[in-house]
Design a protein around this motif. Structure first.
Motif, PDB file in Angstrom:
ATOM      1  N   PHE A 163       3.543  14.438  -0.288  1.00 30.60           N
ATOM      2  CA  PHE A 163       3.525  14.384   1.313  1.00 30.60           C
ATOM      3  C   PHE A 163       3.452  12.935   1.796  1.00 30.60           C
ATOM      4  N   ASP A 164       3.901  12.969   3.098  1.00 34.04           N
ATOM      5  CA  ASP A 164       3.679  11.364   3.618  1.00 34.04           C
ATOM      6  C   ASP A 164       2.508  11.761   4.432  1.00 34.04           C
ATOM      7  N   LEU A 165       1.897  10.911   5.153  1.00 34.52           N
ATOM      8  CA  LEU A 165       0.595  10.810   5.680  1.00 34.52           C
ATOM      9  C   LEU A 165       0.642  11.450   7.134  1.00 34.52           C
ATOM     10  N   ALA A 190      -5.845  12.116   0.792  1.00 34.17           N
ATOM     11  CA  ALA A 190      -5.897  11.168   1.774  1.00 34.17           C
ATOM     12  C   ALA A 190      -7.190  10.631   2.317  1.00 34.17           C
ATOM     13  N   ILE A 191      -8.208  11.797   2.446  1.00 35.66           N
ATOM     14  CA  ILE A 191      -9.815  11.403   2.765  1.00 35.66           C
ATOM     15  C   ILE A 191     -10.304  10.525   1.906  1.00 35.66           C
ATOM     16  N   LEU A 221      -1.028   7.286  -2.940  1.00 35.64           N
ATOM     17  CA  LEU A 221      -2.371   6.837  -2.757  1.00 35.64           C
ATOM     18  C   LEU A 221      -3.396   7.698  -3.462  1.00 35.64           C
ATOM     19  N   GLY A 222      -3.108   8.864  -3.890  1.00 31.97           N
ATOM     20  CA  GLY A 222      -4.097   9.791  -4.588  1.00 31.97           C
ATOM     21  C   GLY A 222      -3.426  11.005  -4.826  1.00 31.97           C
ATOM     22  N   MET A 233       0.852  -1.086   0.056  1.00 25.16           N
ATOM     23  CA  MET A 233      -0.056  -0.044  -0.003  1.00 25.16           C
ATOM     24  C   MET A 233       0.848   1.335   0.110  1.00 25.16           C
ATOM     25  N   GLY A 234       0.561   2.297  -0.883  1.00 20.68           N
ATOM     26  CA  GLY A 234       1.391   3.577  -0.936  1.00 20.68           C
ATOM     27  C   GLY A 234       1.211   4.168   0.345  1.00 20.68           C
ATOM     28  N   GLN A 235       2.140   5.149   0.530  1.00 25.56           N
ATOM     29  CA  GLN A 235       2.125   5.834   1.944  1.00 25.56           C
ATOM     30  C   GLN A 235       2.439   7.451   1.627  1.00 25.56           C
TER      31      GLN A 235
END
Length: 502
Positions: A20-22, A446-447, A74-75, A1-3
């Motif tokens: 950016f990271d999470l 992220a959302i 992730l997006g 999974m991407g981070q």
């Protein structure tokens, strides 16, 4: 999974991509300028194909600088300047140049709609003043002056909705942008053909793609975009948002008691509320990135972009000491002049005005005694005074905040941030992020990816306050007197501006 998540931020002349990271830490950025086209005074445009390729280039270079595979993202989401117009043609090509938010060619239309009484008929649904740079005014101008262009428009996009369309091939109107366009029933969060017909552009109803929200999934990276960007086809693309919403969520403006000021090309001053402010004290209500809230906004193109003009035109040969840059030199010059010793005033109206629709930039009070240091201090002060004008209007309809969060290029100057605190009379808080618009987009991505529940949850993990500057009580009276003189100068020139016509 991407981070990782990615945000794209499209200003009036520049595009930036940031990864950016999470936890909100910036991993890599890439930026690129696009050419401003000025065919006439008051016209500011850009080539839409050049803009699209600039976005692709920034995404690709950001991935390369981060040293990560596009599969780890992730997006992505896009933000951009509000207002302006980026029309896509029925022939599958840009219908015109993109029109930037500093454009003033359509200034007569807001006046006409006020004088005719149409504004009064629709205001309870629009919830905002008309502006020359809004899509509604620009479409009316195109109908009257470029009818063939107008008739060819398939989609009337904001800048970020256009970029997202090119990334995915799917057309949507995202709520934060379209609700500030003058084309939407903001009260009911819906499109309203009757409003457009009353404004003489009923055809524009069919130019509005379906409505979506900032964290909604609005398609995925297409095969064509994948080849140009390095992101895999199928990468989720969230709705994104108006850049002022992106900066607001990136400084955690997620509850009504908070307030922020953004000092970029535009002076943006805002807070969120559960109901629009309709008493006439403020200019703009739009839908916020958080459903159920309105963004209450006072704005004008009167902020730190004025400094960039001064640097380009008056300091292009300024000697730069080793180890410094032009901005550190400017800060030293500003700090070298005490506010009470500078009797030069600057009206920061180079790109627009918050005093008169035809107001122009001006230095007032110059003599042979004054030098660049006095002029630079006047520019700094004029920008802050313009922000104060807007913030006073906002405070007429709400309680004072405990502090004001600040974003934009002026945050890079300690001298300027302190001046904001002293003039406004509130502590100024800044956050630990450089590319705030892109960070807000990263939060939306992220959302959309299901990492966080909502913007409050995302802000808890991704927004980090880095500094707080307290106002200096000794400066309060000095700046208040100067502010009153600034306002007097501005009012005195109202009769002069009437002689100008764009």
């Amino acid at each position: 999974m991407g981070q990782y998540v990615m945000g794209l931020d499209n200003g009036g002349t520049s595009t930036k991509a940031a990864i950016f990271d999470l936890q909100g830490r910036e991993i890599a950025t890439a930026g690129k300028q696009t050419s401003m086209i000025t065919p006439k005074s008051g016209y500011t445009e850009r080539d839409m194909e050049e803009l699209w390729l600039a976005n692709c280039d920034c995404i690709k270079r950001a991935l390369e600088k981060a040293g990560i595979d596009g599969k780890d993202v992730l997006g992505i989401a896009v933000c951009g300047h509000g207002k302006g117009l980026y029309p896509w043609g029925k022939d599958g090509k840009p219908a015109y140049n993109g029109i930037i938010s500093t454009d003033s060619r359509a200034w007569k239309y807001p006046e006409k709609w006020h004088e005719s009484g149409v504004y009064d008929e629709v205001h309870d649904r629009l919830c905002q003043e008309f502006m020359a740079c809004q899509q509604v005014s620009l479409l009316a101008w195109l109908k009257d002056h470029e009818r063939a262009v107008y008739d060819n428009i398939r989609y009337a996009f904001s800048v970020k909705d256009y970029v997202r369309f090119r990334l995915t091939g799917e057309a949507y109107s995202e709520a934060t942008d379209i609700s500030g366009s003058g084309l939407m029933n903001v009260r009911d969060a819906s499109f309203d053909r009757d409003i457009l017909e009353k404004l003489g552009i009923g055809e524009a109803y069919d130019m509005l793609p379906p409505l979506r929200y900032s964290y909604d999934l609005c398609g995925t990276i297409s095969e064509e975009a994948a080849k140009l960007t390095g992101l895999p086809a199928g990468t989720p693309v969230a709705g994104g948002m108006f850049d002022i919403d992106a900066c607001a969520v990136a400084v955690d403006i997620t509850s009504p008691e908070k307030m922020c000021t953004i000092a970029g090309t535009w002076s943006i001053n805002e807070y969120i509320a559960e109901k629009p402010v309709m008493d006439g004290s403020i200019a703009m209500n739009s839908l916020f990135a958080m459903p159920g809230y309105y963004l209450v906004e006072e704005c004008s193109a009167t902020s730190s972009g004025n400094l960039e003009w001064f640097l380009e035109n008056c300091m292009d040969h300024e000697p730069i000491p080793e180890g410094e840059n032009i901005y550190s030199v400017v800060n030293e010059k500003v700090a070298s002049v005490k506010p009470e010793e500078c009797d030069v005033y600057f009206l920061p109206f180079l790109y627009g005005s918050n005093a008169h629709p035809l107001g122009k930039g001006a230095f007032v009070g110059l003599t042979t005694y004054h030098n660049k240091a006095h002029m630079l201090r006047a520019v700094y002060e004029g920008v802050v005074f313009s922000h104060k004008t807007h913030i006073e209007r906002l405070l007429s309809s709400r309680k004072s905040p405990e502090a004001i969060r600040m974003a934009g290029g002026a945050c890079n100057s300690e001298v300027w941030v302190q001046m904001f605190a002293d003039v406004l009379g509130f502590p100024i808080e800044t956050v630990d992020a450089k590319e705030l618009g892109a960070l807000g987009c990263g939060m939306a991505a992220a959302i959309a990816a299901g990492v966080y529940r909502d913007y409050r949850d995302a802000a808890e993990h991704m927004v980090h306050v880095s500094g707080r500057v307290e106002p200096n009580p000794e400066m309060r009276e000095i700046y208040e007197k100067k502010y009153q003189k600034y306002r007097a100068v501005s009012r005195a020139l109202d009769t002069v501006w009437g002689q100008f016509e764009v």
